[in-house]
Design a protein around this motif. Structure first.
Motif, short mmCIF file in Angstrom:
data_model
loop_
_atom_site.label_atom_id
_atom_site.label_comp_id
_atom_site.label_asym_id
_atom_site.label_seq_id
_atom_site.Cartn_x
_atom_site.Cartn_y
_atom_site.Cartn_z
N LYS A 29 0.84 -1.21 0.00
CA LYS A 29 0.00 0.00 0.00
C LYS A 29 0.87 1.26 0.00
CE LYS A 29 -4.04 -2.12 2.19
NZ LYS A 29 -3.56 -3.51 2.03
N SER A 30 1.81 1.28 -0.93
CA SER A 30 2.80 2.35 -0.99
C SER A 30 2.56 3.27 -2.18
CB SER A 30 4.22 1.75 -1.12
OG SER A 30 4.48 0.82 -0.11
N GLU A 31 3.15 4.45 -2.09
CA GLU A 31 3.19 5.36 -3.23
C GLU A 31 4.43 5.04 -4.04
OE1 GLU A 31 4.11 10.07 -4.21
OE2 GLU A 31 3.45 9.49 -2.19
N LEU A 32 4.31 5.13 -5.36
CA LEU A 32 5.43 4.86 -6.25
C LEU A 32 5.99 6.18 -6.75
CD1 LEU A 32 7.03 2.59 -7.56
CD2 LEU A 32 5.32 2.50 -9.37
N VAL A 33 7.29 6.40 -6.51
CA VAL A 33 7.96 7.61 -6.97
C VAL A 33 8.84 7.25 -8.16
CG1 VAL A 33 9.52 9.50 -6.36
CG2 VAL A 33 7.96 8.56 -4.63
N LEU A 34 8.55 7.83 -9.32
CA LEU A 34 9.28 7.55 -10.55
C LEU A 34 10.33 8.63 -10.76
CD1 LEU A 34 6.27 6.62 -12.87
CD2 LEU A 34 7.58 5.12 -11.34
N LEU A 35 11.58 8.21 -10.93
CA LEU A 35 12.69 9.16 -11.10
C LEU A 35 13.36 8.95 -12.44
CD1 LEU A 35 14.85 11.22 -10.07
CD2 LEU A 35 16.06 9.24 -9.09
N HIS A 36 13.49 10.02 -13.20
CA HIS A 36 14.28 9.98 -14.44
C HIS A 36 15.40 11.00 -14.32
CE1 HIS A 36 15.61 9.69 -18.50
NE2 HIS A 36 15.25 10.94 -18.80
N THR A 37 16.64 10.55 -14.53
CA THR A 37 17.78 11.45 -14.48
C THR A 37 18.41 11.55 -15.87
OG1 THR A 37 19.41 9.74 -13.94
CG2 THR A 37 18.24 10.78 -12.11
N PHE A 38 19.04 12.68 -16.12
CA PHE A 38 19.73 12.86 -17.39
C PHE A 38 20.96 13.73 -17.16
CE2 PHE A 38 16.66 16.23 -16.84
CZ PHE A 38 17.32 17.38 -17.23
N ASP A 39 21.92 13.61 -18.07
CA ASP A 39 23.17 14.36 -17.96
C ASP A 39 23.11 15.63 -18.79
OD1 ASP A 39 24.49 12.53 -16.27
OD2 ASP A 39 24.97 11.26 -17.99
N MET A 88 1.12 7.47 -7.95
CA MET A 88 2.44 7.68 -8.54
C MET A 88 2.76 9.16 -8.60
SD MET A 88 2.86 4.95 -11.67
CE MET A 88 1.16 4.84 -12.25
N SER A 89 4.00 9.49 -8.30
CA SER A 89 4.50 10.85 -8.49
C SER A 89 5.76 10.76 -9.35
CB SER A 89 4.81 11.53 -7.16
OG SER A 89 5.77 10.80 -6.42
N HIS A 90 6.17 11.89 -9.95
CA HIS A 90 7.25 11.87 -10.93
C HIS A 90 8.28 12.94 -10.60
CE1 HIS A 90 3.21 11.28 -12.86
NE2 HIS A 90 3.71 10.06 -12.91
N ILE A 91 9.55 12.57 -10.75
CA ILE A 91 10.65 13.51 -10.52
C ILE A 91 11.60 13.44 -11.70
CG2 ILE A 91 12.60 14.11 -9.03
CD1 ILE A 91 11.11 12.86 -6.69
N LEU A 92 11.98 14.60 -12.22
CA LEU A 92 12.93 14.72 -13.31
C LEU A 92 14.13 15.50 -12.81
CD1 LEU A 92 13.12 14.05 -16.40
CD2 LEU A 92 12.27 16.38 -16.82
N MET A 93 15.34 14.92 -12.87
CA MET A 93 16.54 15.56 -12.33
C MET A 93 17.71 15.39 -13.28
SD MET A 93 16.34 14.25 -8.35
CE MET A 93 17.70 15.27 -7.79
N ASP A 94 18.58 16.39 -13.33
CA ASP A 94 19.83 16.24 -14.07
C ASP A 94 20.95 15.88 -13.11
OD1 ASP A 94 21.67 18.80 -13.45
OD2 ASP A 94 19.57 19.43 -13.50
#
Length: 277
Positions: A29-39, A88-94
């Motif tokens: 019963k968790s929240e899913l955090v989606l992370l995409h990283t890029f250079d 679900m939540s989403h995070i975009l990071m360099d």
């Protein structure tokens, strides 16, 4: 377990890990955090006299647009498994993947990480030397590494290898809690070699300590070849997840480096749950 982190690179490998992460989120019963990283590129201002911010903004926008394009496909995968309700939540990071994962774990209070793994000639190549290995070595929460060849099914058997050290007790307790959520059984294996320093009294002490755990079995197998014994055990016991402590990582990598093709093809499908001391 309130939050599960899944790093994404939009490949078949991370799609497969996404399915495992969804199933884990359902169970806990968790929240899913989606992370995409890029250079971001290193730009020589003398060779290319252009405003840095223009370059970086363009790259960030391109990654954001790609992220938006991929999300409907991931949502569709969730719907196919009747898991569209998972938050679900989403995070975009360099920047560096491992650094960003550690940062998100701290900022978002992440409890668990799921990662896809693959390699040129097998997922262990990736496990030994690249991102998954680096994450397992540097983060403070459990990491489930999922090979691209794995196909999610009901998890019924979790293996836990031990040398009956004190630090293994806490890890085994964590594995048992994990297994209870899945209604799975745990098979704890010790390979007793001729030069073993584990006494029969110690083994009996452990068995007595966990006597109330009806879904736990201890397997003490005398054999001088530890690697082959564990390989055979995982195969013959139909293990769905292999749990291990990170202090065993070098041993574990060595364990499967020289397997036969047939044995390796089996291990390609076995997710690894790495726990920390």
């Amino acid at each position: 377990m309130k939050k599960i982190l899944l790093p994404l690179d939009f490949s078949k490998t991370s799609d497969n890990a996404f399915i495992y992460a969804l199933e884990m989120a359902k169970l806990f019963k968790s929240e899913l955090v989606l992370l995409h990283t890029f250079d971001l590129p290193i730009v020589d201002s003398q060779a290319m006299p252009i405003n840095y911010s223009v370059i970086y903004d363009t790259i960030e926008l391109a990654n954001f647009e790609h992220f938006k394009e991929v999300m409907p496909r991931l949502r569709a995968l969730a719907e196919e498994r009747n898991l569209g309700h998972i938050a679900m939540s989403h995070i975009l990071m360099d920047g560096d993947l491992v650094y960003n994962i550690k940062k998100v774990i701290q900022q978002e209070n992440i409890d668990f990480v799921v990662m896809g793994t693959k390699g040129a000639s097998g997922w262990l190549d990736s496990f030994i030397g690249t991102n998954t290995s680096a994450v397992i070595s540097n983060v403070s929460v459990p990491v489930l590494s999922v090979p691209v060849e794995a196909q999610f099914k009901k998890i019924e058997t979790i293996a836990f290898t031990t040398r009956f050290r004190d630090k293994d007790i806490e890890a085994l307790v964590k594995v048992l809690l994990f297994a209870k959520k899945m209604n799975a059984k745990v098979k704890c294996l010790y390979v007793k070699t001729p030069d073993s320093d584990v006494s029969d009294e110690m083994i009996k002490k452990w068995e007595a300590h966990f006597e109330a755990e009806k879904e736990l079995q201890f397997f003490i197998i005398p054999n001088e070849n530890v690697k082959e014994t564990i390989e055979d055990f995982l195969l013959n016991q139909d293990v769905d997840i292999q749990a291990m402590l990170t202090y065993k990582r070098n041993f574990f990598v060595e364990l499967f480096t020289n397997t036969t093709t047939q044995q390796l093809s089996y291990h390609l499908k076995t997710p690894i749950l790495a726990l920390h001391e």
